[in-house]
Structure formats: C-alpha cells, structure tokens
Write an enzyme that holds these catalytic residues in place. Structure first.
Site, PDB file in Angstrom:
ATOM      1  CG  HIS A  96      -0.164  -0.228   2.492  1.00  0.00           C
ATOM      2  ND1 HIS A  96       0.420   0.563   2.899  1.00  0.00           N
ATOM      3  CD2 HIS A  96      -0.315  -1.256   3.432  1.00  0.00           C
ATOM      4  CE1 HIS A  96       0.934   0.277   4.107  1.00  0.00           C
ATOM      5  NE2 HIS A  96       0.352  -0.946   4.210  1.00  0.00           N
TER       6      HIS A  96
ATOM      7  CG  HIS B 189       4.345  -1.822   1.862  1.00  0.00           C
ATOM      8  ND1 HIS B 189       2.896  -2.131   2.028  1.00  0.00           N
ATOM      9  CD2 HIS B 189       4.930  -2.505   2.943  1.00  0.00           C
ATOM     10  CE1 HIS B 189       2.718  -3.051   2.976  1.00  0.00           C
ATOM     11  NE2 HIS B 189       3.758  -3.515   3.529  1.00  0.00           N
TER      12      HIS B 189
ATOM     13  CD  GLN C 231       6.714 -11.239  11.005  1.00  0.00           C
ATOM     14  OE1 GLN C 231       7.896 -11.273  10.306  1.00  0.00           O
ATOM     15  NE2 GLN C 231       6.258 -10.204  10.996  1.00  0.00           N
TER      16      GLN C 231
ATOM     17  N   GLY D 161       9.202   1.058   8.628  1.00  0.00           N
ATOM     18  CA  GLY D 161       8.235   1.965   9.044  1.00  0.00           C
ATOM     19  C   GLY D 161       8.004   2.214  10.556  1.00  0.00           C
TER      20      GLY D 161
ATOM     21  CD  GLN E 116       8.821  -4.944  11.908  1.00  0.00           C
ATOM     22  OE1 GLN E 116       8.199  -6.139  11.912  1.00  0.00           O
ATOM     23  NE2 GLN E 116       8.738  -4.270  10.962  1.00  0.00           N
TER      24      GLN E 116
ATOM     25  CB  SER F  57      -2.035  -1.558   8.663  1.00  0.00           C
ATOM     26  OG  SER F  57      -1.906  -2.926   8.832  1.00  0.00           O
TER      27      SER F  57
HETATM   28  O1  PAF Z   1       6.749  -5.174   8.912  1.00  0.00           O
HETATM   29  C1  PAF Z   1       6.936  -6.277   8.219  1.00  0.00           C
HETATM   30  O2  PAF Z   1       6.248  -6.176   7.212  1.00  0.00           O
HETATM   31  C2  PAF Z   1       7.585  -7.698   8.515  1.00  0.00           C
HETATM   32  O3  PAF Z   1       7.633  -7.730  10.112  1.00  0.00           O
HETATM   33  C3  PAF Z   1       8.901  -7.802   8.152  1.00  0.00           C
HETATM   34  C4  PAF Z   1       9.807  -6.735   8.526  1.00  0.00           C
HETATM   35  C5  PAF Z   1       9.044  -7.770   6.677  1.00  0.00           C
HETATM   36  C6  PAF Z   1       9.585  -9.216   8.608  1.00  0.00           C
HETATM   37  O4  PAF Z   1       8.533 -10.198   8.133  1.00  0.00           O
END
Ligand code: PAF
Length: 287
Positions: free
Chosen positions: A35, A38, A62, A152, A158, A189
């Site tokens: 989106h 990104h 994750q 981001g 993160q 998101s």
């Molecule tokens: O933020 C994300 O989209 C994910 O956590 C990442 C950094 C690509 C790791 O899978």
C-alpha cells in the site's frame, strides 16, 4: 518497466552480490499486500541508493495466531507489478524451507534473540512474534547484505528489534521512515483491507487517541500514568477491544511504565476492531 523476480532466495542473493559491487544497495523487506505506506519506504530507498530490492514474504515464524497467518492478504504478482513501477530493480520471495535450507522444517529453526526492545507491550501480547521478526530479518539481511534497509515507524518495537539485529551483524544502516496515514489519521496497514466500513471509522480512534496524548504533552502533562489515562479515555468505545494504551521513554525502553516526570515520550496503542489487530504509535515530545 519490469523488475527481476526470484522465487529462490539463493538466486536473489547472487543478484544482490552483483548489485552491491556496482554501488549502494537498498532493501525494503515486506510481507506484501503493498500500500502507499510501503511505497513511501520504496521511494525513500530508491532516492538514496543506486539499486533497490524488495522482499515479499509472509513469514510464518512471526504469527502467533494461525488464523491471522491464514487470512493475511497475499498477491505476489500484483505486488511485483506495482514495485516495478516504483523504481524497484529486483523483488524476491521464498518459502521457509528455502530461506532456512540448513534446517529440517519450521520447528527446527532456531529463533534469534530480539533484544531488549522486544520486552513488554508487543512482547507480552504476541509472545514469540518479535523473535520471529528478528529471525527472518537477520536471514534476509544475510542474503541481501544491503547498504541500507528501510522500515516504517508504525511498528515501533520492530524498529528496536531490527536495530538490535543490525548492530549484531554490523550492517546495514537502518532507516526508519514516518508512519504513512490515511486522511482520517488511520495508520496504513495491510490489515486495514480486512476492516468493514464501520470498522474503519472505529479504527480511527487509535490515531485520534495518540494525537490527543500529544496535545496533553504539549500542554505540559509529563506523568506517564496521566498520559496513559488520556489515551485510554479517547480509545475506549464499543467495538474497540483495547490490548494496551501505553507511554514509554523511546530512548530508554522499559517493559513497564517508566517513572515520571518524563523528558521524552512515545505513546503506543494496540486494539482489535472487527477482530483485526491494529497497532499505532506517536512521538509526543519533540524529535
Ligand atoms: O513489517 C513487516 O512487514 C515484517 O515484520 C517484516 C519486517 C517484513 C519481517 O517479516
């Protein structure tokens, strides 16, 4: 314009080695469903480097909730086509088996220590999530060996974890870009696509709460408990299931509420709307 595509991370790594030999290489790791948020990372990365590559991989390590993993939006072809229009020279994906060929299945992958930034908040509410992020990000960095990598600010913890991973490896330079927002304030998101029309309206409460906390900070409130009360009052509503509404010193991360009065503050919120888990955060103090 078309960009090179690889579904084998080994081939992507070879492309990256050649690109690095010719100049600076930027990297934007993503889970796809791209989106405008990104694209703001992609644009920053393209502007500051000679070459740019992007990964698209919905990383099972994750996801603490199998339903969330299952319904995460995926469309590699659409993502690759969009990236080609925005200055990305190479896009790659893979599978857990291909990213970790030395292991025998997902259960044998040794998770990385995500560092102190993973304590509290996301660490409490999504056990194992940030270790899964640290593990895939470290592997992606090892494959790409980028000059700079772009993330981001929306996923604040993160960014702490990614900085920890980069410090351990000794590369890349980590760039954190501002959160991209919809006109009503909602942080962009991939999960927003799962919200109903009414849900989108309720989801706007997250950013509204953060901006109200910033107004409180600007009017002189420095006690973390008082700032959290402002957040919670703005967030609580039917159909908004709050997981946390918290304030931290962004430069001295603590799992629990720091002692006040604060010199610097970042507000962080997480809530479920329409069963979709949303997070957002905002620096209250001056940068
Ligand atoms: O933020 C994300 O989209 C994910 O956590 C990442 C950094 C690509 C790791 O899978």
């Amino acid at each position: 314009m078309t960009s090179v595509r690889f579904e084998d991370p080994e081939l992507a790594a070879r492309w990256c080695a050649k690109a690095r030999a010719a100049g600076s290489l930027a990297f934007v790791p993503t889970m796809g469903a791209l989106h405008a948020g990104h694209l703001s990372l992609v644009h920053a990365a393209a502007a500051e480097n000679d070459q740019l590559c992007v990964s698209v991989f919905v990383n099972p390590l994750q996801f603490d909730d199998p339903r969330d993993l299952e319904r995460y939006p995926r469309d590699f072809d659409a993502d690759a086509a969009l990236l080609a229009e925005h200055g990305c020279a190479m896009v790659f994906t893979g599978t857990l088996e291909r990213f970790f060929p030395e292991t025998e299945g997902a259960n044998t992958i040794v998770l990385r220590d995500p560092g102190p930034g993973a304590r509290g908040l996301e660490g409490d509410h999504r056990p194992g999530h940030l270790a899964g992020v640290a593990t895939i990000v470290a592997r992606l960095f090892e494959l790409v060996q980028p000059t700079r990598a772009y993330f981001g600010e929306k996923d604040f913890q993160q960014t702490l974890v990614v900085r920890h991973v980069a410090a351990r490896l000794g590369y890349p330079e980590v760039r954190v870009c501002p959160t991209s927002r919809e006109p009503e304030g909602l942080a962009r998101s991939s999960r927003n696509a799962l919200l109903s029309e009414a849900g989108r309206g309720r989801a706007a409460r997250l950013s509204r709460a953060l901006f109200e906390a910033r107004v409180a900070w600007q009017s002189g409130v420095r006690e973390p408990g008082e700032l959290e009360a402002v957040l919670l009052a703005a967030l609580l509503a039917p159909g908004v299931d709050v997981e946390y509404a918290a304030v931290r010193d962004p430069e001295r991360w603590t799992a629990a509420l720091p002692a006040g009065p604060l010199e610097r503050a970042r507000a962080l919120v997480a809530a479920r709307v329409d069963g979709v888990r949303l997070i957002d955060n905002l620096l209250l103090s001056d940068p």
